[in-house]
Design a protein around this motif. Sequence first.
Motif, PDB file in Angstrom:
ATOM      1  N   ILE A 138      38.944  51.625  60.580  1.00  0.00           N
ATOM      2  CA  ILE A 138      39.538  51.693  59.301  1.00  0.00           C
ATOM      3  C   ILE A 138      39.692  50.451  58.445  1.00  0.00           C
ATOM      4  CG2 ILE A 138      41.961  51.444  60.548  1.00  0.00           C
ATOM      5  CD1 ILE A 138      42.994  53.437  58.067  1.00  0.00           C
ATOM      6  N   PHE A 149      41.702  48.721  55.784  1.00  0.00           N
ATOM      7  CA  PHE A 149      43.257  48.875  54.951  1.00  0.00           C
ATOM      8  C   PHE A 149      42.904  48.435  53.551  1.00  0.00           C
ATOM      9  CE2 PHE A 149      44.113  48.268  59.312  1.00  0.00           C
ATOM     10  CZ  PHE A 149      45.128  49.083  59.667  1.00  0.00           C
ATOM     11  N   GLN A 189      44.668  43.358  55.700  1.00  0.00           N
ATOM     12  CA  GLN A 189      45.140  42.914  56.780  1.00  0.00           C
ATOM     13  C   GLN A 189      44.286  42.186  57.559  1.00  0.00           C
ATOM     14  OE1 GLN A 189      48.231  43.214  57.442  1.00  0.00           O
ATOM     15  NE2 GLN A 189      48.792  44.840  55.949  1.00  0.00           N
ATOM     16  N   LEU A 190      43.670  41.114  57.053  1.00  0.00           N
ATOM     17  CA  LEU A 190      42.800  40.183  57.998  1.00  0.00           C
ATOM     18  C   LEU A 190      44.034  39.398  58.707  1.00  0.00           C
ATOM     19  CD1 LEU A 190      40.273  38.776  55.633  1.00  0.00           C
ATOM     20  CD2 LEU A 190      40.048  40.654  57.054  1.00  0.00           C
ATOM     21  N   PHE A 191      43.683  38.762  59.979  1.00  0.00           N
ATOM     22  CA  PHE A 191      44.657  37.969  60.604  1.00  0.00           C
ATOM     23  C   PHE A 191      44.418  36.482  60.271  1.00  0.00           C
ATOM     24  CE2 PHE A 191      43.024  41.061  63.945  1.00  0.00           C
ATOM     25  CZ  PHE A 191      43.986  41.868  63.804  1.00  0.00           C
ATOM     26  N   PRO A 192      45.711  36.202  59.572  1.00  0.00           N
ATOM     27  CA  PRO A 192      45.565  34.701  59.127  1.00  0.00           C
ATOM     28  C   PRO A 192      45.424  33.640  59.617  1.00  0.00           C
ATOM     29  CG  PRO A 192      47.812  35.746  58.985  1.00  0.00           C
ATOM     30  CD  PRO A 192      46.895  36.917  59.516  1.00  0.00           C
ATOM     31  N   HIS A 208      43.136  32.842  53.902  1.00  0.00           N
ATOM     32  CA  HIS A 208      43.677  32.435  52.417  1.00  0.00           C
ATOM     33  C   HIS A 208      42.925  31.794  51.743  1.00  0.00           C
ATOM     34  CE1 HIS A 208      44.368  28.685  54.476  1.00  0.00           C
ATOM     35  NE2 HIS A 208      44.781  27.986  53.165  1.00  0.00           N
ATOM     36  N   ARG A 228      34.675  43.177  60.098  1.00  0.00           N
ATOM     37  CA  ARG A 228      35.634  43.250  61.532  1.00  0.00           C
ATOM     38  C   ARG A 228      35.773  44.760  62.005  1.00  0.00           C
ATOM     39  NH1 ARG A 228      41.949  42.173  60.830  1.00  0.00           N
ATOM     40  NH2 ARG A 228      42.094  43.853  59.863  1.00  0.00           N
ATOM     41  N   THR A 229      35.544  45.789  61.381  1.00  0.00           N
ATOM     42  CA  THR A 229      35.651  47.090  61.697  1.00  0.00           C
ATOM     43  C   THR A 229      34.103  47.673  62.310  1.00  0.00           C
ATOM     44  OG1 THR A 229      37.264  47.692  59.930  1.00  0.00           O
ATOM     45  CG2 THR A 229      36.201  49.332  60.720  1.00  0.00           C
TER      46      THR A 229
END
Lengths: 234, 476
Positions: free
Chosen positions: A92, A94, A98-101, A143, A157-158
């Motif tokens: 999925i 989003f 919702q990337l991991f910062p 960021h 990523r997915t």
Amino acid sequence: MAEPRRSRRAGELVLEVRALRVMRGGRAILDGLDLGVQRGEPFAIAGPSGSGKTTLLFAVAGLSRPDGGTIEVGGVSLEGLAPRERAERVGIVFQDYQLFPHLTALENACLAPRLHGLEGYEARVLELFEALGLSELAHRAPHELSGGQKQRVAIARTLALRPEVVLFDEPSAALDPQTTDELATRLRGLSHETQVIVVSHDLPFLERCCTRGLRLEGGRIAASGTVADVTRSA
Amino acid sequence: MRRALVALTWLWIVFIGSALAPREALAEPGREGVLVVGLTGKYPPFSYFDERGELAGFDVDFARALCTEMRLRCELVATEWDSLVAALLTDKIDAVVGSMAITEERSRAVRFSVPYYESGARLYVRPGARDSGTRGFTVGVTLGTTFERVARERFPEAEVRIYKGDTDVLQDLATGRLDGMITDELVGAYMAHERGAVVEPVGARLLEERMGIPVKPGRDELLAEIDRAVGALRSSGVQRALLEKHLHVGGASAGAGERPGLWRSAAPLLLRGLGATLFICVTGIGLGIALSLLLAWGALSKGFVARPTALLVDFVRSTPFMIQLFALYFGPPSLGLSLSAEAAGITAIAVHSAAYLAEVVKTAYRAVPDGQRLAARALGLSAWQSLRHVVGPQMLPIATVPCLNTVVAMIKDSAVVSVIGIYELTLQTQRIISASFRPIELYAVAAGLYFLLTFPLLVAGRRLEQRWRARGLLHG
Ligand SMILES: Nc1ncnc2c1ncn2[C@@H]1O[C@H](COP(=O)(O)OP(=O)(O)OP(=O)(O)O)[C@@H](O)[C@H]1O
Ligand SMILES: [Mg+2]
């Protein structure tokens, strides 16, 4: 050991949802939903705000446990699958990515395949980055990326886990018109390697990237067929 | 980085070694062949720490003579005066040779031996003090002594201030905060001769006192043996000789200017104190960190443990540290489990810091958006992988600065464990002051040493915060 390649014939039923029921706050948000998606072009799910689109996606992605019904991907029920096996069937992207910062773009895409011990994932991810035009941005932190760039990282990523189905929740919501066009083209292009399902209330966008779809209203299917049928009746 | 870590570890081991070397506070009473004797170390010339940091005084020598007479090995434990009886009743010590006057009230709690010396209390005033009969006359006494009641009865107009020990009273007398003090006349005579203290006796004896050696009720055999030994020491002249030695010595160590060795003798003691503070803090807070993770996990869990855990955390956070310390030190013996002073101190620090740290960890966990957990789940990460690789690394920047603040507060609060006789920095400083009477310099040095321990943590916290802010991991 490499994953055995799954058969990918166009036309076969890749996602099948039967009698899906999701309760929230004592109310049925989805009540006996039936849905079949055949492998091929991106599939559209339209519907007004609050109609249950995100609820449906989260259930299919295994992020919420349904209160009834079954979900099958490629003929295999998702129930009882280990998280990792499920993630290799359904992915999925989003709405807010919702990337991991705390990780760079590349690390974001590599985390899951690395933890799952997938062989040759580095090459796969670099390939994806190349295809998505992310090669220059691989070592940036989230960021330091624009909205559209973040979205591409989220897609990479997915896809890094090679899921059979990839769900997109409102992918055009935060994009400018030009980036939206690029995205539509990209989603069509992705359908060679995975089944794309796009949730959106942006009808022109759905018309540009999808051929078939359905429209949700109040947790039920109000129309289905070609995208033209779905959007016209809205 | 790695080399610095190795160096730090070595430093740490050395500190532990030096901290563990003096085990004065760890005596276990009731052991075969050992008599554990409690006293304050704050009542010169009866008990005090000399310039080498060793216990000295009449009570100390008498206790040793008593042990020899009883054919026991002597272990001396210095404890606050108001904890001596509690220590006796909880079997931390066997007996008190601490100039404790025999009174009816005390006799209800403990059993006294025959008197081992007699004296009387007198009023001492500084030059230029107000008249003792006037309103506003302030007089200092030690908490829980017979002098406290005498002060209230004999000087109804006076304001009575309560102190932890005569050393503290003397300090306030010297600075003019007090007009006078009530203390034993032998002590007063000693102060006038030895310390050149600026006090003079006024009026007659306020009361006669007989000093006894109390033991826990029920230890009749021990009491009988002590009575016999006291009698023997008095009839053989040993007691008299010791009184003369401690109360009538010529100016062997008199005069403030004749103490060139202060820093030379104080430095190792202060370093030892610093090592002990570091040891109990690192051990206690280390345990506290582990415990805090457990508490945070409990409080965040959806199971039945959540409520009791949250209640426990709130309870610890809303009660004074010193009460928790006393509860851990004096409480377990009544349940048949005896904690040494160091074990109690470390446990108290662990529990207290764990409660605060758990709250920080909980807040940090909640500050990570739910979407991150969903994203980890969507990628097929297990709960542990999600915590380890996604949620945990994001909690770190949020939690670190509040955690460091908690650690700094805890290091400062660790001074409190001095009250149960752990020779950490604060107690070492006080014991040097009780021998040298130079509170200003020594407290300044102690403050500097605490600063050395805590300031780097504050700086490190600020640096890390800046770094994480630049990496976009901290907002606001
Ligand atoms: N936890 C919840 N408790 C109660 N109701 C909920 C809960 N979550 C969602 N709902 C309700 O379920 C319905 C469907 O929500 P969902 O998020 O699936 O809508 P959506 O079609 O994605 O809408 P949008 O286009 O605005 O994103 C809404 O009416 C919403 O209010
Ligand atoms: Mg939605």
